[in-house]
Design an enzyme around this catalytic site. Structure first.
Site, PDB file in Angstrom:
ATOM      1  N   TYR A  88       0.767  -1.242   0.000  1.00 29.76           N
ATOM      2  CA  TYR A  88       0.000   0.000   0.000  1.00 29.76           C
ATOM      3  C   TYR A  88       0.801   1.297   0.000  1.00 29.76           C
ATOM      4  CZ  TYR A  88      -3.863  -3.173   0.518  1.00 29.76           C
ATOM      5  OH  TYR A  88      -4.763  -4.184   0.288  1.00 29.76           O
ATOM      6  N   PHE A 102     -10.214  -3.980  11.377  1.00 29.48           N
ATOM      7  CA  PHE A 102     -11.410  -3.763  10.543  1.00 29.48           C
ATOM      8  C   PHE A 102     -11.182  -4.303   9.149  1.00 29.48           C
ATOM      9  CE2 PHE A 102      -8.810   0.083  10.428  1.00 29.48           C
ATOM     10  CZ  PHE A 102      -8.704   0.377   9.079  1.00 29.48           C
TER      11      PHE A 102
HETATM   12  C1  LIG Z   1      -7.100  -3.407   3.085  1.00 30.06           C
HETATM   13  C2  LIG Z   1      -7.208  -4.917   2.852  1.00 30.06           C
HETATM   14  O1  LIG Z   1      -8.280  -5.400   2.641  1.00 30.06           O
HETATM   15  S1  LIG Z   1      -5.814  -5.854   2.959  1.00 30.06           S
HETATM   16  C3  LIG Z   1      -6.185  -7.334   2.080  1.00 30.06           C
HETATM   17  C4  LIG Z   1      -5.559  -7.387   0.702  1.00 30.06           C
HETATM   18  N1  LIG Z   1      -6.053  -8.619   0.037  1.00 30.06           N
HETATM   19  C5  LIG Z   1      -5.377  -9.796   0.049  1.00 30.06           C
HETATM   20  O2  LIG Z   1      -4.283  -9.910   0.601  1.00 30.06           O
HETATM   21  C6  LIG Z   1      -6.109 -10.978  -0.592  1.00 30.06           C
HETATM   22  C7  LIG Z   1      -5.201 -11.745  -1.559  1.00 30.06           C
HETATM   23  N2  LIG Z   1      -4.581 -10.861  -2.566  1.00 30.06           N
HETATM   24  C8  LIG Z   1      -5.309 -10.220  -3.513  1.00 30.06           C
HETATM   25  O3  LIG Z   1      -6.533 -10.318  -3.554  1.00 30.06           O
HETATM   26  C9  LIG Z   1      -4.573  -9.389  -4.559  1.00 30.06           C
HETATM   27  O4  LIG Z   1      -3.359 -10.034  -4.847  1.00 30.06           O
HETATM   28  C10 LIG Z   1      -4.275  -7.935  -4.120  1.00 30.06           C
HETATM   29  C11 LIG Z   1      -5.587  -7.237  -3.752  1.00 30.06           C
HETATM   30  C12 LIG Z   1      -3.339  -7.883  -2.924  1.00 30.06           C
HETATM   31  C13 LIG Z   1      -3.604  -7.210  -5.290  1.00 30.06           C
HETATM   32  O5  LIG Z   1      -4.504  -7.083  -6.362  1.00 30.06           O
HETATM   33  P1  LIG Z   1      -3.995  -6.930  -7.874  1.00 30.06           P
HETATM   34  O6  LIG Z   1      -5.171  -6.591  -8.709  1.00 30.06           O
HETATM   35  O7  LIG Z   1      -3.212  -8.107  -8.251  1.00 30.06           O
HETATM   36  O8  LIG Z   1      -3.041  -5.676  -7.776  1.00 30.06           O
HETATM   37  P2  LIG Z   1      -2.642  -4.719  -8.996  1.00 30.06           P
HETATM   38  O9  LIG Z   1      -2.394  -5.539 -10.208  1.00 30.06           O
HETATM   39  O10 LIG Z   1      -3.633  -3.616  -9.126  1.00 30.06           O
HETATM   40  O11 LIG Z   1      -1.280  -4.155  -8.460  1.00 30.06           O
HETATM   41  C14 LIG Z   1      -1.122  -2.782  -8.092  1.00 30.06           C
HETATM   42  C15 LIG Z   1       0.298  -2.609  -7.629  1.00 30.06           C
HETATM   43  O12 LIG Z   1       0.475  -3.317  -6.397  1.00 30.06           O
HETATM   44  C16 LIG Z   1       1.527  -4.272  -6.522  1.00 30.06           C
HETATM   45  N3  LIG Z   1       1.123  -5.453  -5.751  1.00 30.06           N
HETATM   46  C17 LIG Z   1      -0.016  -6.145  -5.892  1.00 30.06           C
HETATM   47  N4  LIG Z   1      -0.045  -7.156  -5.014  1.00 30.06           N
HETATM   48  C18 LIG Z   1       1.090  -7.098  -4.308  1.00 30.06           C
HETATM   49  C19 LIG Z   1       1.636  -7.880  -3.269  1.00 30.06           C
HETATM   50  N5  LIG Z   1       0.975  -8.935  -2.780  1.00 30.06           N
HETATM   51  N6  LIG Z   1       2.841  -7.526  -2.775  1.00 30.06           N
HETATM   52  C20 LIG Z   1       3.500  -6.454  -3.266  1.00 30.06           C
HETATM   53  N7  LIG Z   1       3.029  -5.674  -4.266  1.00 30.06           N
HETATM   54  C21 LIG Z   1       1.840  -6.001  -4.784  1.00 30.06           C
HETATM   55  C22 LIG Z   1       1.640  -4.544  -7.989  1.00 30.06           C
HETATM   56  O13 LIG Z   1       2.922  -4.996  -8.309  1.00 30.06           O
HETATM   57  C23 LIG Z   1       1.319  -3.194  -8.589  1.00 30.06           C
HETATM   58  O14 LIG Z   1       2.449  -2.370  -8.472  1.00 30.06           O
HETATM   59  P3  LIG Z   1       2.686  -1.127  -9.481  1.00 30.06           P
HETATM   60  O15 LIG Z   1       1.339  -0.637  -9.925  1.00 30.06           O
HETATM   61  O16 LIG Z   1       3.395  -0.136  -8.628  1.00 30.06           O
HETATM   62  O17 LIG Z   1       3.494  -1.675 -10.592  1.00 30.06           O
END
Ligand SMILES: CC(=O)SCCNC(=O)CCNC(=O)[C@H](O)C(C)(C)COP(=O)(O)OP(=O)(O)OC[C@H]1O[C@@H](n2cnc3c(N)ncnc32)[C@H](O)[C@@H]1OP(=O)(O)O
Length: 453
Positions: A164, A453
């Site tokens: 984030y 949360f």
């Molecule tokens: C506030 C909360 O609810 S916390 C809970 C977060 N959800 C989870 O952990 C559930 C399992 N994971 C997921 O559902 C997904 O992998 C998510 C939500 C974490 C990421 O969603 P994605 O659609 O793949 O992310 P997206 O492709 O938009 O990536 C956006 C940026 O974040 C980065 N990013 C995405 N996931 C990760 C990760 N796990 N670790 C590090 N960086 C990440 C990407 O590299 C990208 O970077 P950039 O735009 O600077 O090049």
């Protein structure tokens, strides 16, 4: 004054308004709708959304009355949902490939000072659709909405610490897991007063919310609790034993006048464990005396030789509470509340300060909300942040340069700007400016988020 955030489709159960097409995500559309609180049968769109969230977190998916209970709780939080769906799909009949929920709760910025924060939760993307920019699309859209609605900060708790920062969030509070060795005779450094009473967890329905609200008012870094706490601390999840309770224990502290001042819930870890132990669920104390009494109760439970707590403040209070500080073992320390400043003047005006001071900050913000050179002036406990330059030529030189993620991390005073300078995350242009900012933002109480949360 915070403007209400438009939810797009209002509180109806139909799909209502037009979905938004995203240029960067061909074939997908974004729908935004409010949690209605209605049962699954009357709101299949929300039921499908919630099911997708649980699946993407690899959790058991609630059904029947258990699902309806969660839907009702999310309605009480007045959550707004964003879902990414295949173009043309009806959200009442299809699962989203991406989910994002948000709601507004108070963030405590100092003793007696609060602001409305944009809390973000349930961010998930289906495993087959990850790393295509779905999270980025949802996050950028919803942060813009929150900023346009006048909310000065956004907040979340993160599943991973590396996701984030790119969106401007900085870790502002930390938590730890502790194991307290309670074998033999355990004494406190100071005697506790008042009385402790074991209660049925359901009795917490009456006193829990008001005691939490009073504890919140004293705890910078904490946010208002989500509605689910009303169920978890009263041990009434419909998904477990049909809501009839699962053996959660609860004890309430009353002061000498008989007024309830705090409470704790805990659960026995079972006789199959090598060391008989309990795990603390919720611990809420509105006075220092109540905090001592709750711990006096916990460390003196018959037969119990260890107390575990997964949401302990990252301070030394517990160690100082006990005569023998080495009984407290920290098994994990982690970031907890991540903050994101959206409106610099409003955020800094909404907290209290212990001293006067002035510092010029050059803030970078890839999403633009907090970008610019800000003169932060604090006089008589009130801060005024004025934009002295945004792009173009410089009339003033900054004292410090930092990204909005660092600004957000240090905002409440729980993280030191000087420490971030030493880590290379804050650049100092005037010697001593990072230490000055640290002193300016120092909090009157330990900064800690009492809730998830
Ligand atoms: C506030 C909360 O609810 S916390 C809970 C977060 N959800 C989870 O952990 C559930 C399992 N994971 C997921 O559902 C997904 O992998 C998510 C939500 C974490 C990421 O969603 P994605 O659609 O793949 O992310 P997206 O492709 O938009 O990536 C956006 C940026 O974040 C980065 N990013 C995405 N996931 C990760 C990760 N796990 N670790 C590090 N960086 C990440 C990407 O590299 C990208 O970077 P950039 O735009 O600077 O090049």
């Amino acid at each position: 004054m915070t403007q209400p955030i438009e939810t797009g489709t209002g509180r109806g159960t139909g799909t209502g308004t037009q979905p938004e097409r995203s240029r960067s995500l061909p074939g997908l559309e974004m729908h935004r709708f409010a949690a209605t609180g209605l049962p699954a049968g009357q709101d299949p769109r929300m039921a499908r959304m919630l099911t997708a969230v649980e699946r993407n977190f690899y959790e058991e998916v609630p059904t029947g009355a258990a699902l309806d209970q969660v839907l009702e709780l999310h309605g009480r939080d007045e959550r707004t949902y964003v879902g990414l769906y295949d173009a043309g799909a009806d959200p009442a009949e299809s699962d989203p490939v991406g989910s994002f929920s948000s709601f507004v709760k108070p963030l405590q910025t100092g003793v007696g000072r609060q602001l409305d924060a944009f809390l973000i939760s349930e961010v998930t993307v289906r495993s087959t659709h990850r790393r295509r920019g779905i999270l980025r699309t949802m996050m950028e859209s919803e942060l813009s909405r929150a900023a346009a609605g006048g909310l000065p900060v956004a907040a979340l708790t993160a599943s991973e610490a590396t996701i984030y920062r790119r969106f401007g969030f900085g870790a502002a509070t930390h938590q730890r897991s502790v194991e307290v060795d309670t074998a033999g005779e355990v004494t406190l450094a100071s005697t506790s007063t008042g009385s402790m009473n074991m209660v049925d967890p359901r009795d917490l329905a009456e006193i829990g919310p008001s005691l939490y609200a009073r504890a919140l008012a004293q705890t910078p870094g904490s946010v208002g609790r989500v509605a689910a706490y009303a169920v978890s601390e009263t041990d009434s999840w419909r998904s477990k034993n049909d809501g009839r309770g699962t053996g959660l224990l609860a004890a309430v502290h009353h002061d000498e006048a008989g007024t309830p001042r705090g409470y704790v819930t805990y659960r026995f870890n079972g006789w199959d464990q090598k060391v008989p132990s309990v795990k603390v669920g919720v611990l809420v104390a509105t006075t220092a005396a109540s905090h001592r009494a709750l711990w006096d109760h916990l460390v003196n439970l018959d037969l119990i030789r260890r107390v575990d707590w997964g949401l302990a403040p990252d301070d030394r209070l517990l160690e100082n509470l006990l005569s023998d500080s080495r009984r407290v073992k920290t098994t994990r320390t982690e970031d907890h509340l991540w903050l994101r400043v959206l409106d610099v003047p409003a955020a800094f005006a909404a907290r209290s300060y212990q001293r006067d001071g002035e510092v010029v900050l050059a803030v970078t913000d890839p999403l633009g909300h907090a970008a610019g050179m800000w003169r932060l002036v604090v006089r008589d406990g009130t801060a005024c942040a004025v934009l002295v330059e945004q792009g173009g030529s410089r009339a003033t030189e900054p004292d410090l340069s930092l990204d909005v993620a660092e600004l957000s991390g240090v905002y409440l005073g729980g993280v030191s700007a000087e420490l971030l300078r030493q880590a290379g995350r804050v650049t100092e242009h005037r010697a001593g400016a990072a230490a000055e900012l640290t002193a300016l933002l120092a909090s009157d109480r330990p900064v800690f988020c009492m809730t998830g949360f």
